[in-house]
Design a protein around this motif. Structure first.
Motif, mmCIF file in Angstrom:
data_model
loop_
_atom_site.group_PDB
_atom_site.id
_atom_site.type_symbol
_atom_site.label_atom_id
_atom_site.label_comp_id
_atom_site.label_asym_id
_atom_site.label_seq_id
_atom_site.Cartn_x
_atom_site.Cartn_y
_atom_site.Cartn_z
ATOM 1 N N LEU A 139 41.121 44.433 49.835
ATOM 2 C CA LEU A 139 39.842 44.982 50.309
ATOM 3 C C LEU A 139 39.298 46.050 49.369
ATOM 4 O O LEU A 139 38.098 46.115 49.117
ATOM 5 N N GLU A 140 40.180 46.874 48.825
ATOM 6 C CA GLU A 140 39.733 47.887 47.863
ATOM 7 C C GLU A 140 39.218 47.227 46.580
ATOM 8 O O GLU A 140 38.243 47.683 45.991
ATOM 9 N N GLN A 141 39.873 46.161 46.153
ATOM 10 C CA GLN A 141 39.420 45.437 44.961
ATOM 11 C C GLN A 141 38.038 44.838 45.189
ATOM 12 O O GLN A 141 37.169 44.908 44.318
ATOM 13 N N LEU A 142 37.840 44.257 46.350
ATOM 14 C CA LEU A 142 36.563 43.608 46.647
ATOM 15 C C LEU A 142 35.426 44.617 46.760
ATOM 16 O O LEU A 142 34.276 44.290 46.496
ATOM 17 N N ALA A 143 35.747 45.854 47.126
ATOM 18 C CA ALA A 143 34.712 46.883 47.271
ATOM 19 C C ALA A 143 34.029 47.180 45.938
ATOM 20 O O ALA A 143 32.867 47.572 45.897
ATOM 21 N N ASP A 144 34.708 46.959 44.832
ATOM 22 C CA ASP A 144 34.145 47.225 43.511
ATOM 23 C C ASP A 144 34.184 45.944 42.679
ATOM 24 O O ASP A 144 34.632 45.923 41.553
ATOM 25 N N SER A 145 33.672 44.867 43.232
ATOM 26 C CA SER A 145 33.847 43.559 42.619
ATOM 27 C C SER A 145 32.694 43.098 41.737
ATOM 28 O O SER A 145 32.760 42.034 41.168
ATOM 29 N N ASN A 146 31.636 43.873 41.622
ATOM 30 C CA ASN A 146 30.483 43.399 40.866
ATOM 31 C C ASN A 146 30.452 43.925 39.436
ATOM 32 O O ASN A 146 29.425 43.911 38.802
ATOM 33 N N VAL A 147 31.570 44.369 38.942
ATOM 34 C CA VAL A 147 31.634 44.904 37.585
ATOM 35 C C VAL A 147 32.325 43.887 36.683
ATOM 36 O O VAL A 147 33.426 43.446 36.971
ATOM 37 N N ALA A 148 31.656 43.517 35.604
ATOM 38 C CA ALA A 148 32.225 42.565 34.657
ATOM 39 C C ALA A 148 31.953 43.048 33.234
ATOM 40 O O ALA A 148 31.022 43.804 32.992
ATOM 41 N N MET A 149 32.763 42.591 32.320
ATOM 42 C CA MET A 149 32.576 42.929 30.917
ATOM 43 C C MET A 149 31.713 41.853 30.271
ATOM 44 O O MET A 149 32.022 40.670 30.351
ATOM 45 N N GLN A 199 41.661 39.061 33.033
ATOM 46 C CA GLN A 199 41.520 39.429 34.439
ATOM 47 C C GLN A 199 42.069 38.383 35.407
ATOM 48 O O GLN A 199 42.646 38.738 36.431
ATOM 49 N N ILE A 200 41.910 37.109 35.100
ATOM 50 C CA ILE A 200 42.419 36.096 36.039
ATOM 51 C C ILE A 200 43.947 36.053 36.027
ATOM 52 O O ILE A 200 44.548 35.551 36.960
ATOM 53 N N ARG A 201 44.547 36.618 35.004
ATOM 54 C CA ARG A 201 46.004 36.684 34.940
ATOM 55 C C ARG A 201 46.538 38.031 35.421
ATOM 56 O O ARG A 201 47.735 38.211 35.537
ATOM 57 N N ASN A 202 45.668 38.981 35.675
ATOM 58 C CA ASN A 202 46.103 40.337 36.018
ATOM 59 C C ASN A 202 45.449 40.868 37.282
ATOM 60 O O ASN A 202 44.901 41.963 37.306
ATOM 61 N N ASN A 203 45.483 40.083 38.312
ATOM 62 C CA ASN A 203 45.175 40.524 39.663
ATOM 63 C C ASN A 203 43.698 40.717 39.987
ATOM 64 O O ASN A 203 43.377 41.388 40.962
ATOM 65 N N ASN A 204 42.774 40.143 39.239
ATOM 66 C CA ASN A 204 41.378 40.182 39.654
ATOM 67 C C ASN A 204 41.165 38.962 40.559
ATOM 68 O O ASN A 204 40.710 37.905 40.134
ATOM 69 N N LEU A 205 41.527 39.134 41.811
ATOM 70 C CA LEU A 205 41.554 38.022 42.760
ATOM 71 C C LEU A 205 40.179 37.433 43.006
ATOM 72 O O LEU A 205 40.028 36.214 43.088
ATOM 73 N N LEU A 206 39.170 38.282 43.118
ATOM 74 C CA LEU A 206 37.821 37.774 43.372
ATOM 75 C C LEU A 206 37.339 36.908 42.217
ATOM 76 O O LEU A 206 36.808 35.817 42.434
ATOM 77 N N LEU A 207 37.536 37.360 40.998
ATOM 78 C CA LEU A 207 37.128 36.573 39.833
ATOM 79 C C LEU A 207 37.854 35.228 39.822
ATOM 80 O O LEU A 207 37.252 34.188 39.574
ATOM 81 N N ARG A 208 39.133 35.239 40.100
ATOM 82 C CA ARG A 208 39.907 34.000 40.135
ATOM 83 C C ARG A 208 39.337 33.023 41.162
ATOM 84 O O ARG A 208 39.154 31.839 40.882
ATOM 85 N N LEU A 209 39.015 33.525 42.355
ATOM 86 C CA LEU A 209 38.451 32.671 43.403
ATOM 87 C C LEU A 209 37.083 32.120 43.013
ATOM 88 O O LEU A 209 36.795 30.942 43.222
ATOM 89 N N VAL A 210 36.241 32.966 42.437
ATOM 90 C CA VAL A 210 34.903 32.534 42.030
ATOM 91 C C VAL A 210 34.996 31.432 40.981
ATOM 92 O O VAL A 210 34.297 30.422 41.060
ATOM 93 N N LEU A 211 35.865 31.592 40.004
ATOM 94 C CA LEU A 211 35.999 30.599 38.941
ATOM 95 C C LEU A 211 36.623 29.302 39.447
ATOM 96 O O LEU A 211 36.253 28.218 39.003
ATOM 97 N N MET A 212 37.548 29.411 40.383
ATOM 98 C CA MET A 212 38.124 28.195 40.963
ATOM 99 C C MET A 212 37.050 27.439 41.741
ATOM 100 O O MET A 212 36.954 26.218 41.644
ATOM 101 N N ARG A 213 36.227 28.166 42.461
ATOM 102 C CA ARG A 213 35.159 27.530 43.249
ATOM 103 C C ARG A 213 34.133 26.843 42.354
ATOM 104 O O ARG A 213 33.640 25.767 42.642
#
Length: 113
Positions: free
Chosen positions: A46-56, A76-90
């Motif tokens: 939940l804390e990760q998702l709260a700041d999920s709109n930041v990308a390089m 990031q997809i290998r180091n716990n950026n769960l939201l990014l991983r889910l978005v890319l899988m989708r």
């Protein structure tokens, strides 16, 4: 979200074999500020998702076209950026990501020459 590019560029700061001086308009201060784009694995989901709109963004981005940094995505997809991983899988694009050569393990390493 669909990526605008899936291949890592030649001068990506995440590549071990690259030269920061060859990155167009490279600015060390701007590079250091990108630390805020790195997921913090010590946070719960939940804390990760709260700041999920930041990308390089890729250094080849322009005001007209923002490109994602494929090296950052790979890290990031290998180091716990769960939201990014889910978005890319989708989106189905996770299988299309291509990095070129050995990659740096941490953001701090991207600052080294």
């Amino acid at each position: 979200m669909l990526l605008t590019q899936t291949k890592q560029c030649a001068n990506c700061p995440w590549k071990v074999n690259r030269d920061l001086s060859k990155i167009p308009d490279y600015n060390r201060e701007n590079h250091e500020a990108l630390q805020r784009t790195i997921a913090d694995p010590s946070l719960d989901l939940l804390e990760q998702l709260a700041d999920s709109n930041v990308a390089m963004g890729c250094h080849y981005s322009t005001d007209e076209k923002i490109l994602e940094c494929v090296g950052w995505i790979y890290h990031q997809i290998r180091n716990n950026n769960l939201l990014l991983r889910l978005v890319l899988m989708r989106s189905g694009q996770i299988k299309d990501l291509e990095v070129d050569g050995e990659q740096r393990a941490t953001f701090a390493e991207t600052l080294k020459d």
